[in-house]
Design a protein around this motif. Structure first.
Motif, PDB file in Angstrom:
ATOM      1  N   ASP A 164      -4.954 -55.311  17.038  1.00 48.44           N
ATOM      2  CA  ASP A 164      -3.593 -54.961  17.992  1.00 48.44           C
ATOM      3  C   ASP A 164      -2.413 -55.088  17.311  1.00 48.44           C
ATOM      4  O   ASP A 164      -1.539 -54.305  17.694  1.00 48.44           O
ATOM      5  N   GLN A 212      -1.710 -53.761  14.533  1.00 52.16           N
ATOM      6  CA  GLN A 212      -1.900 -52.637  13.525  1.00 52.16           C
ATOM      7  C   GLN A 212      -1.912 -53.050  12.086  1.00 52.16           C
ATOM      8  O   GLN A 212      -1.383 -52.230  11.347  1.00 52.16           O
ATOM      9  N   ASP A 266       3.006 -48.138  19.264  1.00 56.20           N
ATOM     10  CA  ASP A 266       1.838 -47.783  20.501  1.00 56.20           C
ATOM     11  C   ASP A 266       2.734 -46.698  21.305  1.00 56.20           C
ATOM     12  O   ASP A 266       1.926 -45.813  21.919  1.00 56.20           O
ATOM     13  N   SER A 289       0.964 -42.980  21.914  1.00 55.78           N
ATOM     14  CA  SER A 289       0.565 -42.680  23.335  1.00 55.78           C
ATOM     15  C   SER A 289       0.757 -41.434  23.649  1.00 55.78           C
ATOM     16  O   SER A 289       0.223 -40.590  24.980  1.00 55.78           O
ATOM     17  N   GLN A 299      -6.016 -46.653  14.609  1.00 54.24           N
ATOM     18  CA  GLN A 299      -5.651 -46.666  16.177  1.00 54.24           C
ATOM     19  C   GLN A 299      -6.225 -45.435  17.085  1.00 54.24           C
ATOM     20  O   GLN A 299      -6.188 -45.352  18.144  1.00 54.24           O
TER      21      GLN A 299
END
Length: 486
Positions: free
Chosen positions: A52, A54, A399, A403, A420
Motif C-alpha cells: 500500500d 508503494q 495513486d 487511477s 501497482q
C-alpha cells in the motif's frame, strides 16, 4: 520404555508436565496452529502495508504476479517485465507458483500473492512447534513456535515482495521434522516437491537423501540423493536453457563464483575461477560468518549438536561461493529456507541430548532472549511505528495519477509503480526495450530509487525524456509522478 510407547504417551491429551499434550489451560493446537495463525496475520499486515505504501516493485512482485496471472488464464507464464515474450520458467524453474492460479483467478490482486506467501511462511511453524511440544512440552513449543515465526530470515522474506521460496519453507519444515522422528518415507515425500519450487532446492533434496542413506534406509536415501542432484542438473543444464531466450542459465556466473557478477549495476568480486580461488573465496569476507552466527544464535547455538543442521550446507555453499554479495548476508529472502532447518536441529538436539532440566530451561531462555533481541533490527518492528499506518502525501498523489490509467492497456512504468498496475494492465519497465508500437501509457516516479532491478530513478527519468521526445502527451504530473499518453 520404547520409543513408540514414549511417542504414544506424549500424544495423550491430559498428561501434565513436559510429556503432556496440554498444560491444563491451553489446548495443544494453540502452540502450533495458534502461533502460526498469529504470524500469518503479522506477515500479512507487514507485506500488504508495504504494498500500500508503494514499496513493492515490478522486480519481484510484479514478475511473479504476471506469471500467476498467465497461469490463471491457462497461458504460458510470459512476464513482460522481464522482456517481450520472456517465459519466467527460463529465469527460475518454479512451476509450483502455478498452484496460486485458482486463487488469483477469483481474487486478481497482488495482495493475493502476499497473503498466500504469509500463510505459507506461517505454516512452517506448525510441524516444528508441535514436534517441540511432543518432545519437551509446552514451554519448548512456545519458544520454538515464536522463534520460527519471528526468525529474521522469514521476516525478511515476508517484507520483500513475493518469491517462490514461500512454498519451500513449509515443505522443508515438515521434511525436517519427519527426519528427526525417523519417518524416512514421509521425509522423502515432503522433500521431493522442492524440485518444483526452484532449481537450487534439488541440492537440499540431495542433502536430505544423504541424511536418510546414512541414518535410515540406505536404498531410499540413495534414490533421494540421485533425484535431488540429477533434478537440479537437469533443470539448470537442460530445462532453463531450453526455456530461456538467451539459451543459457542467466545466473550461472553469479552462483559459480568465478570472475565477477553484476547485480543492480554493481560488480561483485568472486573467485578467480579456479578450485583454489573458489575455496579461498567461500569463507570471506566476514559478513558470511555473521550470517552463520545469525542463523545459529536464535537456537542458543544448540542446533550445532544436531546433524539436521548440516542440511543448511548446500544453500550456504552456493551462496558463499557466489560473486554476488547480495547472497552473502542477512538481507532479502535468501535465508528463509534455512530457518526451519536450524530450528529443526534445535528441537532435535533438545530431544536427543541428555540435558538436565536446568540446562534445558536455560537453553530455551537463551533462544527466546536472542529472538526478542533481534526483533528491533528486522521488519516486524515496523508494525509498531505510527508511520506504518499512515499514507504519505506522495503515495496519495501517485495513486491519483495511476487511477487515470484505464484497465487493459499497455503501460511502461518505473519499478515500484509497476507493481501497482500488473493486475489490471500489461506492464513493462520504462527503461526496458519497447516493442512497436510503444506502450499506450507511460508513468514514472522520479523518487523511485530502487537499484536492485535494472531501472534506477536516473534510468527511468532518461527513458521518460525519450518518450516525450517521441511525442507522448503529458496527461498529469504530481509530486514527481509523471503520466504520459501515446
Amino acid at each position: 520404555m520404547t520409543v513408540v510407547a514414549q511417542r504414544r504417551l506424549r500424544a495423550l491429551p491430559g498428561l501434565p508436565g513436559e510429556l503432556g499434550g496440554r498444560d491444563g489451560r491451553i489446548p495443544a493446537w494453540a502452540y502450533s496452529w495458534g502461533v502460526a495463525g498469529l504470524f500469518a496475520v503479522l506477515y500479512t499486515l507487514l507485506s500488504v502495508r508495504r504494498h500500500d505504501q508503494q514499496l513493492t516493485a515490478g522486480f519481484d512482485l510484479g514478475i511473479f504476479e504476471q506469471a500467476v496471472r498467465a497461469y490463471a488464464h491457462l497461458q504460458a507464464p510470459i512476464t513482460p517485465l522481464k522482456g517481450a515474450g520472456f517465459d519466467v520458467l527460463g529465469d527460475h524453474f518454479s512451476p509450483a507458483v502455478a498452484l496460486l492460479a485458482p486463487l488469483y483467478r477469483v481474487f486478481p490482486s497482488p495482495v493475493t500473492l502476499l497473503v498466500a506467501q504469509s500463510v505459507l511462511f506461517a505454516l512452517a511453524i506448525v510441524p516444528l512447534a508441535d514436534w517441540a511440544r511432543r518432545t519437551r512440552g509446552p514451554r519448548a513449543a512456545l519458544v520454538v513456535g515464536l522463534g520460527v515465526g519471528a526468525s529474521w530470515g522469514i521476516v525478511q522474506a515476508a517484507d520483500f515482495d513475493f518469491h517462490e521460496i514461500a512454498f519451500a519453507v513449509p515443505l522443508i519444515a515438515f521434511a525436517v521434522r519427519a527426519l528427526g522422528e525417523e519417518r524416512w518415507r514421509a521425509a522423502a515425500l515432503w522433500s521431493l516437491p522442492l524440485l518444483l519450487v526452484k532449481e537450487d532446492q534439488g541440492l537440499t533434496v540431495a542433502a536430505i537423501g544423504v541424511y536418510v542413506a546414512l541414518l535410515g534406509p540406505r536404498r531410499l536415501g540413495l534414490w533421494l540423493t540421485a533425484a535431488g542432484a540429477l533434478g537440479t542438473c537437469f533443470e539448470v543444464l537442460v530445462l532453463l536453457p531450453a526455456l530461456n531466450e538467451h539459451g543459457g542459465f542467466d545466473y550461472w556466473q553469479q552462483v559459480t563464483g568465478g570472475g565477477s557478477a553484476t547485480t543492480g549495476g554493481v560488480t561483485q568480486a568472486g573467485g578467480d575461477g579456479s578450485l583454489v580461488g573458489l575455496l579461498l573465496h567461500v569463507p570471506w569476507p566476514g559478513v558470511k560468518w555473521l550470517t552463520v552466527l545469525m542463523l545459529l544464535g536464535p537456537t542458543a547455538f544448540l542446533a550445532v549438536r544436531s546433524p539436521l543442521t548440516l542440511l543448511c550446507a548446500p544453500t550456504l555453499l552456493w551462496r558463499f561461493a557466489s560473486g554476488n554479495s547480495h547472497y552473502w548476508g542477512v538481507a532479502y529472502h535468501y535465508s528463509a529456507v534455512l530457518m526451519p532447518i536450524v530450528f529443526g536441529g534445535f528441537v532435535h538436539a533438545l530431544g536427543r541430548l541428555p540435558l538436565r532440566r536446568r540446562v534445558r530451561r536455560g537453553l530455551l531462555a537463551g533462544s527466546a532472549a536472542v529472538t526478542l533481541a533481534l526483533i528491533p533490527f528486522f521488519p516486524l518492528r515496523e508494525l509498531a511505528f505510527p508511520s506504518e499506518w499512515t499514507t504519505s502525501p506522495h503515495v496519495r498523489a501517485a495513486d491519483a495519477v495511476l487511477s487515470e490509467i484505464p484497465d487493459g492497456v499497455t503501460v511502461a512504468a518505473s519499478n515500484r509503480l509497476a507493481a501497482q498496475l500488473v493486475h489490471r494492465t500489461t506492464v513493462t519497465l520504462v527503461c526496458s526495450p519497447q516493442t512497436t508500437p510503444g506502450p499506450a501509457w507511460v508513468v514514472v516516479d522520479s523518487t523511485d530509487s530502487k537499484a536492485v532491478a535494472p531501472c534506477s530513478s536516473d534510468a527511468a527519468e532518461a527513458a521518460l525524456a525519450g518518450f516525450e521526445a517521441q511525442g507522448y502527451q503529458l496527461i498529469d504530473t504530481r509530486d514527481g509522478v509523471t503520466l504520459l499518453r501515446r
